[in-house]
Scaffold this motif. Structure first.
Motif, mmCIF file in Angstrom:
data_model
loop_
_atom_site.group_PDB
_atom_site.id
_atom_site.type_symbol
_atom_site.label_atom_id
_atom_site.label_comp_id
_atom_site.label_asym_id
_atom_site.label_seq_id
_atom_site.Cartn_x
_atom_site.Cartn_y
_atom_site.Cartn_z
ATOM 1 N N PRO A 43 96.398 2.951 18.443
ATOM 2 C CA PRO A 43 95.394 2.299 19.020
ATOM 3 C C PRO A 43 95.216 2.098 20.677
ATOM 4 N N ASN A 44 96.311 2.672 21.210
ATOM 5 C CA ASN A 44 96.591 2.922 22.562
ATOM 6 C C ASN A 44 96.401 4.301 23.135
ATOM 7 N N LEU A 57 96.331 9.182 26.298
ATOM 8 C CA LEU A 57 95.537 10.453 27.040
ATOM 9 C C LEU A 57 95.926 10.620 28.718
ATOM 10 N N LYS A 58 95.925 9.340 29.260
ATOM 11 C CA LYS A 58 96.223 9.309 30.691
ATOM 12 C C LYS A 58 97.515 9.590 31.089
ATOM 13 N N ASP A 68 104.525 3.726 26.214
ATOM 14 C CA ASP A 68 104.847 2.581 25.161
ATOM 15 C C ASP A 68 104.543 1.061 25.549
ATOM 16 N N GLY A 69 104.456 1.038 26.691
ATOM 17 C CA GLY A 69 104.113 -0.414 27.203
ATOM 18 C C GLY A 69 105.285 -1.251 27.395
ATOM 19 N N GLU A 70 106.348 -0.679 27.514
ATOM 20 C CA GLU A 70 107.556 -1.615 27.709
ATOM 21 C C GLU A 70 108.109 -1.490 29.169
#
Length: 81
Positions: free
Chosen positions: A9-10, A15-16, A79-81
């Motif tokens: 989903p992310n 990619l960035k 991971d967004g943590e």
């Protein structure tokens, strides 16, 4: 055999920010230089040409190995943590 592929989903964030992709790109760049540098051998000083060839020959597999390791390591930015 029926295989279904799907993206994370992310995927744009991956990619960035994923280090594994950065290391793969650097490995590809070094591998490409190994192929292209011999065409410019006469334009470069002998020592520079030799140094670039040796560095690229060493760094390409190093970057590939780092890409494999970084693919397994949890990355906060991805991971967004």
């Amino acid at each position: 055999m029926n295989i279904k592929f799907s993206l994370y989903p992310n995927w744009k964030t991956i990619l960035k920010k994923a280090w594994s992709l950065r290391f793969m790109a650097l490995s590809g760049l070094c591998s490409g230089l190994i192929l292209i540098l011999p065409f410019y051998q006469s334009d470069l000083p002998r020592n520079e040409f030799s140094l670039l060839m040796v560095l690229c020959s060493i760094l390409a597999p190093v970057f590939s190995g780092l890409a494999m390791v970084s693919r397994l390591v949890k990355q906060k930015a991805v991971d967004g943590e």
